[in-house]
Design a protein around this motif. Structure first.
Motif, short mmCIF file in Angstrom:
data_model
loop_
_atom_site.label_atom_id
_atom_site.label_comp_id
_atom_site.label_asym_id
_atom_site.label_seq_id
_atom_site.Cartn_x
_atom_site.Cartn_y
_atom_site.Cartn_z
N SER A 175 38.14 30.41 34.53
CA SER A 175 36.70 30.12 34.53
C SER A 175 35.90 31.10 35.37
O SER A 175 34.87 31.62 34.94
CB SER A 175 36.44 28.69 35.03
OG SER A 175 36.89 28.54 36.36
N SER A 176 36.37 31.38 36.59
CA SER A 176 35.63 32.28 37.48
C SER A 176 36.61 33.01 38.38
O SER A 176 36.72 32.70 39.57
CB SER A 176 34.61 31.50 38.32
OG SER A 176 35.26 30.43 39.00
N PRO A 177 37.36 33.95 37.84
CA PRO A 177 38.42 34.60 38.61
C PRO A 177 37.90 35.40 39.79
O PRO A 177 36.94 36.15 39.66
CB PRO A 177 39.10 35.51 37.58
CG PRO A 177 38.05 35.75 36.55
CD PRO A 177 37.25 34.49 36.48
N ALA A 178 38.54 35.23 40.93
CA ALA A 178 38.19 36.00 42.12
C ALA A 178 38.85 37.37 42.06
O ALA A 178 39.83 37.58 41.33
CB ALA A 178 38.64 35.27 43.37
N ALA A 179 38.34 38.29 42.81
CA ALA A 179 38.98 39.60 42.92
C ALA A 179 40.33 39.47 43.62
O ALA A 179 41.32 40.06 43.22
CB ALA A 179 38.09 40.56 43.69
N LEU A 180 40.35 38.67 44.68
CA LEU A 180 41.59 38.43 45.42
C LEU A 180 41.85 36.94 45.49
O LEU A 180 41.03 36.18 46.01
CB LEU A 180 41.50 39.00 46.84
CG LEU A 180 42.72 38.70 47.73
CD1 LEU A 180 43.93 39.49 47.24
CD2 LEU A 180 42.44 38.99 49.18
N THR A 181 42.98 36.52 44.96
CA THR A 181 43.39 35.11 45.03
C THR A 181 44.69 35.04 45.81
O THR A 181 45.69 35.66 45.43
CB THR A 181 43.61 34.54 43.62
OG1 THR A 181 42.39 34.59 42.89
CG2 THR A 181 44.09 33.10 43.69
N PHE A 182 44.68 34.29 46.91
CA PHE A 182 45.91 34.08 47.69
C PHE A 182 46.41 32.67 47.41
O PHE A 182 45.65 31.70 47.53
CB PHE A 182 45.66 34.25 49.19
CG PHE A 182 46.92 34.24 50.02
CD1 PHE A 182 47.52 35.43 50.38
CD2 PHE A 182 47.50 33.05 50.42
CE1 PHE A 182 48.70 35.42 51.13
CE2 PHE A 182 48.67 33.03 51.17
CZ PHE A 182 49.27 34.23 51.52
N VAL A 183 47.69 32.55 47.04
CA VAL A 183 48.28 31.26 46.70
C VAL A 183 49.50 31.02 47.58
O VAL A 183 50.38 31.89 47.69
CB VAL A 183 48.70 31.21 45.22
CG1 VAL A 183 49.25 29.84 44.86
CG2 VAL A 183 47.53 31.58 44.31
N HIS A 184 49.58 29.83 48.17
CA HIS A 184 50.73 29.45 48.99
C HIS A 184 51.45 28.28 48.34
O HIS A 184 50.84 27.24 48.08
CB HIS A 184 50.26 29.06 50.40
CG HIS A 184 51.33 28.37 51.20
ND1 HIS A 184 51.33 27.00 51.41
CD2 HIS A 184 52.43 28.86 51.83
CE1 HIS A 184 52.38 26.68 52.14
NE2 HIS A 184 53.07 27.78 52.40
N LEU A 185 52.76 28.44 48.05
CA LEU A 185 53.56 27.39 47.43
C LEU A 185 54.66 26.96 48.40
O LEU A 185 55.45 27.78 48.86
CB LEU A 185 54.17 27.88 46.12
CG LEU A 185 53.15 28.26 45.03
CD1 LEU A 185 53.85 28.93 43.85
CD2 LEU A 185 52.35 27.06 44.59
N SER A 186 54.72 25.68 48.71
CA SER A 186 55.54 25.18 49.81
C SER A 186 56.86 24.54 49.41
O SER A 186 57.69 24.23 50.28
CB SER A 186 54.74 24.15 50.60
OG SER A 186 54.42 23.04 49.75
N ALA A 187 57.09 24.28 48.11
CA ALA A 187 58.21 23.42 47.69
C ALA A 187 59.58 23.83 48.23
O ALA A 187 60.33 22.96 48.72
CB ALA A 187 58.23 23.32 46.17
N PRO A 188 59.99 25.10 48.18
CA PRO A 188 61.30 25.44 48.72
C PRO A 188 61.43 25.16 50.21
O PRO A 188 62.47 24.65 50.66
CB PRO A 188 61.43 26.94 48.43
CG PRO A 188 60.55 27.16 47.24
CD PRO A 188 59.37 26.25 47.47
#
Length: 348
Positions: free
Chosen positions: A196-209
């Motif tokens: 919908s509105s992509p950022a130039a920089l997207t930081f994603v943190h995934l915690s499951a492991p």
């Protein structure tokens, strides 16, 4: 120490670059880098000089051994990134700590930990209710600041509540902040933002492991199930990028981890254990050259099983993704950064 208000909020959705940094674990042999499958590079794109978006993904607690142990059948999407992009399963954490908050601060600032040597100073692993600047004793710039100063948009998607520490540290440079404990719900938010509105920089943190490792032990069956779960989520993200004509030729994905974790142990704080200090760094997307990151970057030295300090020829470190992401976006390094400030690490 307060934060100077020098950034204004940008309109979200400026058409610019997205980098995805995803943390992966596991290696074949001591070098940690299986040979890429050369038959799979046909899908690589070579459009613009710089991708328009970068999605930076950190998989918390991803021990590279899990990737090789599960194989292509168990982690097909991590293997796809490794096969079709630039990568290594033998990168290193910051020397001073093998815990979450210090290493993520390094990923965002391009700095080591020790503030006496230009580091960010964050040694705690909980939200202290203050800012990165207070730990460093000076204002610390981040990748969000550089992108924001260039007139581009940013987003931070977190799966641990303590990441509010980063939003508090750079409040006007992070345009969108989303926190969801569920990794699946968080990825749904990421996908919605990208389409919908992509950022130039997207930081994603995934915690499951990491969550599974602390509860059941790292590299246990429950931990490996969590790695497979995250791999499936990465697959949905890749399909989102590949399925959108606008994203397909303009979005790069980079993957790394903050630390690993020892077999059958529930803690990862011993910084001298290889299972803790070895992490992956993967990059995939338009213009990214398939191959081993060390082979593509002779300025950096594969450390084998070693744990080198900050002197001499350096291994690739997770904290270098800050300046790698900015380089992909066609931007200069984070001011004050100490990890690959010259932006010599190349992926295409």
């Amino acid at each position: 120490m307060g934060i100077p208000t020098r950034h204004r909020l940008r309109p979200f959705g400026v058409a610019v670059a997205t980098l995805t940094l995803v943390a992966a674990s596991g290696c074949a042999g001591d070098s940690g880098d299986p040979r890429p499958d050369e038959t799979a590079v046909a899908s690589a794109h070579r459009p613009a000089e710089h991708p328009a978006r970068v999605v930076l993904i950190s998989v918390d607690g991803l021990n590279p051994t899990a990737i090789t142990k599960l194989g292509r059948a168990g982690t097909p999407n991590l293997h796809r990134l490794l096969r079709e992009g630039s990568g290594t399963l033998n990168a290193r954490t910051l020397v001073e700590r093998t815990i979450t908050l210090p290493n993520h601060t390094g990923m965002l600032t391009g700095r080591r930990v020790d503030a006496r040597h230009g580091g960010h100073g964050v040694t705690v692993n909980h939200d202290p209710g203050t800012t990165v600047h207070r730990y460093a004793g000076e204002r610390v710039a981040s990748i969000f600041d550089v992108v924001d100063d260039a007139g581009r948009s940013t987003a931070l998607y977190a799966s641990k509540e303590k990441f509010a520490f980063f939003k508090r540290s750079w409040p006007t440079s992070i345009d969108r902040y989303v926190w969801r404990t569920s990794n699946a719900k968080l990825i749904r938010k990421v996908r919605a933002g990208l389409t919908s509105s992509p950022a130039a920089l997207t930081f994603v943190h995934l915690s499951a492991p990491d969550v599974a490792g602390h509860a059941h032990g790292f590299l246990t069956p429950r931990y490996l199930d969590a790695v497979k779960h995250v791999d499936r989520l990465l697959g949905t993200l890749i399909r989102t990028v590949r399925g959108d004509a606008g994203l397909r030729t303009s979005t790069a994905i980079v993957v790394t981890a903050d630390h690993g974790g020892p077999r059958n142990d529930k803690l990862h704080s011993v910084r001298t254990l290889r299972a803790n200090y070895r992490v992956p760094v993967l990059a995939w997307g338009p213009g990214i050259e398939p191959g081993n990151l060390y082979a593509l970057n002779p300025a950096f030295k594969n450390p084998g099983t070693g744990r080198p300090g900050y002197g001499g020829k350096q291994p690739i470190r997770n904290g270098m993704v800050a300046n790698l992401a900015l380089s992909l976006l066609g931007l200069g390094p984070v001011p004050g950064s100490t990890l690959d400030k010259a932006q010599r690490l190349r992926v295409g």
